[in-house]
Design an enzyme around this catalytic site. Structure first.
Site, PDB file in Angstrom:
ATOM      1  N   ASP A 191       0.866  -1.176   0.000  1.00 26.99           N
ATOM      2  CA  ASP A 191       0.000   0.000   0.000  1.00 26.99           C
ATOM      3  C   ASP A 191       0.911   1.237   0.000  1.00 26.99           C
ATOM      4  O   ASP A 191       2.138   1.140   0.126  1.00 26.99           O
ATOM      5  CB  ASP A 191      -0.975  -0.012   1.188  1.00 26.99           C
ATOM      6  CG  ASP A 191      -2.193   0.888   0.917  1.00 26.99           C
ATOM      7  OD1 ASP A 191      -2.159   1.681  -0.049  1.00 26.99           O
ATOM      8  OD2 ASP A 191      -3.179   0.815   1.679  1.00 26.99           O
TER       9      ASP A 191
HETATM   10  C1  BGC Z   1      -5.013   3.283   0.197  1.00 30.69           C
HETATM   11  C2  BGC Z   1      -5.266   2.255  -0.881  1.00 30.69           C
HETATM   12  C3  BGC Z   1      -5.114   2.880  -2.243  1.00 30.69           C
HETATM   13  C4  BGC Z   1      -3.758   3.540  -2.355  1.00 30.69           C
HETATM   14  C5  BGC Z   1      -3.478   4.165  -3.698  1.00 30.69           C
HETATM   15  C6  BGC Z   1      -3.760   4.083  -0.035  1.00 30.69           C
HETATM   16  O1  BGC Z   1      -3.667   5.154   0.834  1.00 30.69           O
HETATM   17  O2  BGC Z   1      -4.961   2.628   1.442  1.00 30.69           O
HETATM   18  O3  BGC Z   1      -6.536   1.699  -0.724  1.00 30.69           O
HETATM   19  O4  BGC Z   1      -5.296   1.914  -3.236  1.00 30.69           O
HETATM   20  O5  BGC Z   1      -3.647   4.533  -1.355  1.00 30.69           O
HETATM   21  O6  BGC Z   1      -4.245   5.281  -3.905  1.00 30.69           O
END
Ligand code: BGC
Length: 759
Positions: free
Chosen positions: A283
């Site tokens: 993530d």
């Molecule tokens: C979130 C994810 C997301 C990623 C990319 C993160 O902060 O937890 O769910 O896919 O950002 O935007």
């Protein structure tokens, strides 16, 4: 016999084709990798975002163009549109040494540019084919606009509505969650990933992210293996079984090791036990966040992640900047780097990017597909099916298309909140406000008078937090008192009041946890004053989570939970209010009476001192002094404009062996005045086990449509697989003994029968 032989031959030949394709892919990737330098291999493991979109962390990537040309980037996200994606792809395939195409991802969470209801809302449809279609439509639109990879579905089971991200998931139940997870993978990926209208899915957040302590985002998770296997892991597993191409590791720790660096999770469980063959992406900066978790410096945590089985680093650039140093220091191995690089290249191969890196960059397709009328129509359809009718006294709904309706509330004539959280590519200005939808659907025979009545909140600090991505809470014009008295004056002139109240869209989503789940004070006051007029009060509630509305639900004559329904919100809500669609949604998450009850979920254990519901308030029982154990609205609950009655449950027999099956049947009758749909739910309870078992578990459901007066038999087949659970040795077993079967229209309104599983 001959038919069997033909089917067998077909299966064998399909298998041979698959093997042949895999051999071709392996040969291609091996040959490419033999030409790659160590730096280029490490470059493939780097996922960057140039910013400009909605960046969810403090960091965004720098010098993206230079890095692409230098072969230091494997993929990009936060860039959308055919032109921009083509430009970036050109940098890679003409500007870099080996011309390896980039993979382009995005958070396509509930639709792409055409925005659908939030996932929690969609899950309340319990309509699996429709949910699959919602992912299919989103994939068609996103792929036409240059994307080939979506960071969806989010399948984190959640029992705590304080957590803002419950809006992105499918609620509290592992069975429903798994059905939805698999459906979304099928919808996104189709049967051929290389087709120009399919995208690679990325199931997230692996794992257990929905169980953060106190519902506070990014907080610690700690749970037993049995609880993981039984309740939290099934939807991720369902995604893997459905062939998901990628997995995103979560921010939280598991057994004291952050998921992104957790070898048990990413290798032992995901790859060895589950047989996952795709790639794992971190993530957003979850690699470097392991520094703050207390796992070491950037080099240490990056090596930890690679060792654990992480393949791609989102934004942290820990892999990019430390792996080369870690190799001679023996903190990572060449084989680990090669394995990760191979998985990224395989994904690109499967997406057809080596055949044509511009496969998803066709401007004609973009012009035809993006925001097309059929997608708006789909959004409206998904909206009506996500709506849950929580209360309907005196059959106040559906509304008549005559007389005067006072439409009141801060969300009644609003565009900026209709999309809900995580609609990063949706343009809120294209939303249909409820006022417009009501006028269009109600037609000229009905007089609609509008007043705002209150601000979403009068708390400036909360408003500021909700307005981070643009104005969601607009204050004024007029003082709170002026808004209120105008609303009461408007309501007094009407035959019925429709109050559209709730959360601002950014009250939920990432980093939007709340400890107070009531309506903001400004809106509570509005509802109190409206109720005093004595007019029928229809409350239309928008929220990204269950709210604590015991008082407000007692004020309301009718209560319609609409979540955030996306671009077509106003039309979809009006369709339901005026009866063009008879609501059929059922809650996928329990609604607590107050925050102190959390977590409240239907599949809880019995305890050694269960509450006796016939004697509430008994001392030395598992209960509260000040509130009932039951939720305000239970999992599986949802009304219709018609009513359904259930016959007793008939079992085909009362004993079964593991190799046998039992059929459970009920007759469901539409006993009201409208045609309608009902979600018939099957629950099972294992009465005695070697580990304690929940009081009820969802094991099946069928959504049926019945004309008024119509009856239908609905049958479920119960087999041994449905009776299995994870025992103390983490074996998935069934145990002989007594079981209860429950069938009904809600987890708390069922008919029951008994059977025994024999040795
Ligand atoms: C979130 C994810 C997301 C990623 C990319 C993160 O902060 O937890 O769910 O896919 O950002 O935007």
């Amino acid at each position: 016999m001959k038919k069997l032989f033909t089917i067998g031959a077909m299966v064998l030949s399909l298998f041979a084709v698959a093997q042949n394709n895999e051999a071709k892919m392996n040969a291609f990737v091996s040959s490419l990798m033999s030409k790659m330098t160590l730096d280029e291999k490490i470059g493939q493991l780097n996922l960057v975002t140039p910013g400009g979109g909605v960046a969810t962390g403090a960091v965004v990537s720098t010098d993206v163009e230079g890095k692409i040309k230098a072969g230091k980037v494997g993929g990009l996200f936060g860039v959308i549109g055919v032109d921009k994606i083509r430009q970036a792809q050109e940098l890679a395939v003409t500007g870099s040494h080996l011309k390896i195409p980039l993979i382009f991802g995005s958070d396509v969470i509930h639709g792409y540019k055409t925005t659908f209801p939030i996932p929690l809302g969609l899950s309340c449809s319990w309509d699996i084919p429709m949910i699959e279609r919602s992912a299919r439509v989103a994939a068609t639109e996103a792929s036409a606009d240059g994307l080939c990879w979506v960071f969806s579905p989010m399948v984190d089971i959640a029992r705590d509505p304080r957590w803002g991200r419950v809006a992105e998931g499918a609620g509290e139940d592992p069975y429903l969650g798994s059905q939805i997870s698999a459906a979304m993978i099928r919808g996104y990926q189709g049967t051929n990933l290389a087709a120009d209208n399919t995208v690679m899915a990325c199931v997230k957040h692996f794992a257990l992210y929905g169980a953060a302590e106190g519902g506070r985002d990014y907080n610690t998770v700690d749970m037993s293996r049995i609880k993981m296997y039984e309740y939290y892991l099934p939807p991720y597993k369902a995604a893997v079984d459905a062939g998901v191409g990628s997995v995103m590791s979560s921010f939280n720790e598991i057994d004291g090791i952050p998921a992104t660096g957790n070898k048990w999770l990413l290798t032992d469980l995901l790859r060895r036990q589950w047989g996952f063959k795709g790639f794992v992406v971190s993530d957003y900066t979850s690699v470097s966040e392991m520094i703050d978790h207390g796992m070491g410096d950037l080099q240490t945590v990056s090596a930890l992640a690679l060792n654990a089985g992480l393949d791609m680093d989102m934004v942290a650039e820990g892999f990019l900047n430390t792996t080369k140093k870690s190799l001679p220091e023996k903190k990572v191995t060449q084989a680990q780097i090669d394995a990760a690089c191979r998985r990224i290249l395989e994904a690109k191969y499967k997406l057809g990017l080596f055949d044509d890196p511009y496969r998803y960059c066709n401007p004609q397709r973009a012009a035809k597909e993006v925001l097309s009328a059929d997608k708006r129509a789909a959004a409206r359809e998904f909206g009506v099916h996500s709506t849950v009718l929580l209360k309907n006294s005196n059959q106040t709904l559906p509304l008549k298309k005559s007389g005067t309706i006072a439409l009141i509330g801060p969300l009644a004539n609003n565009k900026s909140n209709m999309l809900g959280t995580w609609a990063v590519s949706g343009d809120a200005q294209l939303s249909v406000p409820v006022l417009d939808g009501m006028k269009a659907v109600g037609g000229s025979g009905v007089n609609i008078v509008y007043a705002k009545g209150a601000n979403v909140t009068d708390d400036p600090e909360l408003a500021k937090r909700a307005n981070v991505f643009g104005e969601r809470v607009d204050v004024g014009p007029g003082t709170p008192e002026q808004l209120l008295s105008e609303a009461v004056a408007t309501a007094t002139k009407a035959d019925v009041i429709v109050a559209v109240v709730g959360e601002a869209s950014e009250f939920t989503g990432e980093a939007s946890s709340r400890t107070d789940l009531s309506l903001p004070q400004s809106q509570r006051r509005l509802l109190d004053e409206l109720a005093k007029t004595g007019k029928p009060l229809v409350v239309v509630l928008m929220s990204g989570r269950p709210l604590t509305i015991e008082h407000e639900s007692s004020l309301a004559t009718s209560l319609l939970q609409v979540w955030f329904e996306g671009h077509e919100a106003g039309n979809a809500i009006a369709d339901v209010l005026f009866g063009a669609y008879n609501p059929s949604g059922k809650l996928s998450m329990s609604w607590p009476r107050n925050v102190g009850q959390i977590p409240v979920y239907y599949n809880h254990k019995n305890t050694g001192r269960p509450q006796d519901d016939t004697k509430p308030g008994q001392k030395f029982r598992s209960n509260y002094l000040d509130v009932a154990n039951t939720p305000l609205y239970a999992f599986g609950y949802g009304l219709s404009y018609t009513s359904f009655s259930y016959s007793p449950v008939q079992l085909s027999k009362n004993t079964m062996r593991a190799s046998e099956k039992i059929t459970a049947t009920v007759t469901v009758t539409n006993s009201g005045n409208y045609d309608g749909e009902e979600v018939v739910q099957l629950y099972i309870r294992d009465m005695v086990g070697s580990v304690t078992r929940p009081v009820k578990e969802l094991k099946g459901f069928q959504k049926i449509r019945l004309r008024k007066g119509e009856s239908r038999q609905v049958s479920f087949t119960i087999d041994d697989e449905m009776l299995k659970f994870w025992n103390s040795d983490l074996k998935h077993v069934s145990e002989p003994g007594a079981f209860k079967v429950f069938i009904g229209g809600s987890s708390d309104n069922v008919q029951e029968a008994n059977f025994t599983l024999m040795k």
